[in-house]
Design a protein around this motif. Structure first.
Motif, short mmCIF file in Angstrom:
data_model
loop_
_atom_site.label_atom_id
_atom_site.label_comp_id
_atom_site.label_asym_id
_atom_site.label_seq_id
_atom_site.Cartn_x
_atom_site.Cartn_y
_atom_site.Cartn_z
N LEU A 1 18.70 108.64 16.76
CA LEU A 1 18.50 107.34 17.40
C LEU A 1 17.98 107.53 18.81
O LEU A 1 18.35 108.49 19.50
CB LEU A 1 19.83 106.57 17.48
N SER B 1 16.79 107.54 9.87
CA SER B 1 18.04 107.59 9.10
C SER B 1 17.80 108.25 7.75
O SER B 1 16.66 108.39 7.31
CB SER B 1 18.59 106.17 8.90
N GLU C 1 20.80 111.58 11.07
CA GLU C 1 20.33 110.40 11.79
C GLU C 1 19.93 110.77 13.21
O GLU C 1 20.59 111.59 13.85
CB GLU C 1 21.41 109.32 11.81
N HIS D 1 18.10 105.64 22.39
CA HIS D 1 18.70 104.59 23.20
C HIS D 1 18.20 104.80 24.63
O HIS D 1 18.62 105.75 25.29
CB HIS D 1 20.23 104.65 23.19
N SER E 1 12.93 103.23 16.92
CA SER E 1 14.01 103.96 17.59
C SER E 1 15.10 104.47 16.66
O SER E 1 16.20 104.81 17.10
CB SER E 1 14.65 103.11 18.70
N LYS E 2 14.82 104.54 15.35
CA LYS E 2 15.85 105.02 14.41
C LYS E 2 15.22 105.82 13.27
O LYS E 2 14.29 105.36 12.61
CB LYS E 2 16.61 103.83 13.83
#
Length: 160
Positions: A117, A97, A115, A119, A94-95
């Motif tokens: 993400l 970067s 970035e 959620h 889920s990331k």
């Protein structure tokens, strides 16, 4: 009656061979970049459709590079987005970067999206000057690129 038993035996053997070969293929085939995104809980629509010609991924560190056929620009969700021929960064669940090679046009300047993400049911994008949140269903499908000479650095609309 004997031929029915022979036919049933042959069908069973073929079924076992089919299952066995499917398992072998599923372990030996390299997943696509789109499948890797899904493995890390991202939707496939983060990458443009059909332009990824390959990728490298270090599963221990999450460092990745994705290679596109060429520079790709598109309009998605009201934003102009540009993908460079090489996209790099780090991926974990889920990331995304340290992303380089994906930018958005913001006040007539291209800003790197550093970035991304996830959620829950939302995907959040962060650049140096702004952040934006979208529902995950907006990325169910990969967008299509607009291919052309990169003469105008500001607007796809001015190319028409």
């Amino acid at each position: 009656m004997e031929s029915a038993k022979t036919l049933a035996t042959l069908a069973a053997i073929l079924f076992i061979i089919l299952i066995h070969s499917t398992r072998i293929n599923s372990f030996t085939e390299t997943p696509t970049a789109y499948e890797v995104l899904e493995d890390y809980s991202f939707p496939v629509g983060l990458l443009p459709d059909g332009v990824v010609k390959g990728y490298d991924l270090n599963p221990n560190t999450g460092e990745f590079s994705a290679y596109l056929n060429d520079t790709c620009r598109l309009i998605e969700g009201g934003f102009q987005v540009k993908y460079d021929p090489k996209i790099t960064g780090f991926i974990s669940n889920s990331k995304l970067s340290g992303v380089k090679g994906v930018s958005v046009l913001f006040f007539r300047k291209w800003r790197n999206i550093g970035e991304i993400l996830r959620h829950g049911n939302h995907v959040h994008f962060f650049s140096s000057v702004a952040a934006e949140k979208f529902h995950i269903r907006d990325f169910d499908d990969s967008p299509l690129c607009v291919w052309y000479e990169l003469q105008d650095e500001y607007s796809l609309e001015e190319q028409k």
